[in-house]
Design an enzyme around this catalytic site. Structure first.
Site, PDB file in Angstrom:
ATOM      1  CG  MET A 141      40.400  23.672 -11.451  1.00 32.33           C
ATOM      2  SD  MET A 141      42.133  23.984 -11.043  1.00 32.33           S
ATOM      3  CE  MET A 141      42.151  23.633  -9.289  1.00 32.33           C
ATOM      4  CG  LEU A 185      32.681  17.767 -11.066  1.00 28.78           C
ATOM      5  CD1 LEU A 185      31.554  17.710 -12.078  1.00 28.78           C
ATOM      6  CD2 LEU A 185      33.186  19.190 -10.889  1.00 28.78           C
ATOM      7  CG  HIS A 225      32.308  21.171  -8.019  1.00 29.81           C
ATOM      8  ND1 HIS A 225      33.013  20.237  -7.308  1.00 29.81           N
ATOM      9  CD2 HIS A 225      33.176  22.188  -8.267  1.00 29.81           C
ATOM     10  CE1 HIS A 225      34.251  20.647  -7.153  1.00 29.81           C
ATOM     11  NE2 HIS A 225      34.381  21.835  -7.721  1.00 29.81           N
ATOM     12  CD  GLN A 239      43.641  27.766 -10.950  1.00 29.00           C
ATOM     13  OE1 GLN A 239      43.193  28.248 -11.994  1.00 29.00           O
ATOM     14  NE2 GLN A 239      42.871  27.486  -9.909  1.00 29.00           N
ATOM     15  N   GLY A 255      31.233  29.406  -6.384  1.00 32.60           N
ATOM     16  CA  GLY A 255      30.859  29.101  -5.014  1.00 32.60           C
ATOM     17  C   GLY A 255      31.474  30.089  -4.036  1.00 32.60           C
ATOM     18  CB  SER A 306      38.392  18.820  -4.953  1.00 32.52           C
ATOM     19  OG  SER A 306      37.312  19.273  -5.746  1.00 32.52           O
TER      20      SER A 306
END
Length: 284
Positions: free
Chosen positions: A33, A36, A40, A64, A151, A190
């Protein structure tokens, strides 16, 4: 390194990747999304090792995010993301708009996460995992990768994506990359950018709880949970949401008789920011 080719439409993405496959090249895919960070980029580096062509998607998926969640506040840093991906040798960035992905608005057809999708993160964020699985399925159909990388930090997501791939017989492999942490143990996220210095220090309570759980795992579940919970101490800035140990095969909480490998999961609100973390442990 040259900049990756930026693709914004489904048609262009399919055409570009079909040309690669027609030339006998394999494709690795990293769905993100954006915003980064090093976590990521660890996925991207592993993707580079696994395939000839690396595709990264950057799409903040509205399906989501529930009512009152941070869809509008979610960081969007496309230019910086592309610069970081160029340094890693990424071939393509697929960055569609919401209208491109959902031209008629929210999808009428959804992939459902089932019971596991209503637990833990799903209990706090109703519908989140249905929206996540739906967009991941769409992205898999658009990119058609040989391998997709995720991840381990988002352990419940990993479990559900793995199950979806198996249940729907999707023709790709999954590669799960370990959580990347700061030197002091904080899992990269993030959302860490929303933490001021005090909140960031308080956020170390999550990884400390997992370390305490691992240290006490040989004494069984009851002692493990007691030690991990106690490690939170009196952090006024931290509100614990859950601390639970699940069976990796089912993602259901284990009982006090369980022995073997398990996953300890923790979620907490640090100030106004909600964070999650997990660790693999072995209950003796």
């Amino acid at each position: 390194m040259s900049a990756p080719q930026l693709l914004t439409t489904i048609r262009a993405t399919r055409a570009a990747l079909e040309r690669k496959r027609a030339g006998g090249l394999t494709v690795a895919f990293v769905p993100t999304m954006g915003a980064l960070h090093e976590g990521h980029l660890s996925l991207v580096r592993r993707a580079r090792e696994l395939a000839d062509t690396v595709v990264v998607s950057i799409f903040v998926n509205p399906l989501q995010f529930g009512a009152g969640e941070d869809l509008d506040a979610y960081p969007r840093t496309l230019d910086a993301d592309i610069e970081a991906l160029a340094a890693e040798g990424v071939d393509f960035v697929f960055a569609p708009t919401a209208r491109e992905m959902y031209p008629a608005g929210a999808s009428s057809t959804m992939v459902t996460a089932g019971h596991i999708g209503t637990l833990l993160e799903g209990a706090t964020r109703p519908g989140h995992f249905d929206g996540m699985l739906t967009v991941v399925a769409k992205l898999f159909n658009i990119v058609n990768p040989d391998v997709a990388l995720f991840g381990q930090k988002d352990a419940q997501q990993v479990f559900l994506v793995r199950r979806m791939v198996a249940d729907l017989n999707l023709p790709l492999d999954l590669e799960i990359v370990p959580t990347v942490r700061e030197a002091d143990g904080l899992a990269l996220s993030s959302r860490n950018r929303f933490l001021d210095e005090g909140a960031r220090q308080a956020a170390l309570a999550l990884s400390a709880a997992l370390q305490a759980a691992d240290a006490a795992a040989g004494d069984g579940l009851v002692e493990l949970l007691a030690e991990a919970t106690a490690s939170f101490g009196d952090h006024d800035a931290v509100t614990l949401d859950y601390l639970v140990v699940v069976d990796p095969a089912t993602f259901l909480p284990v009982d006090e008789h369980f022995r073997g490998r398990a996953i300890a999961l923790v979620a907490a609100r640090v100030g106004a920011t909600r964070l999650i973390d997990n660790a693999s442990i072995t209950i003796g």
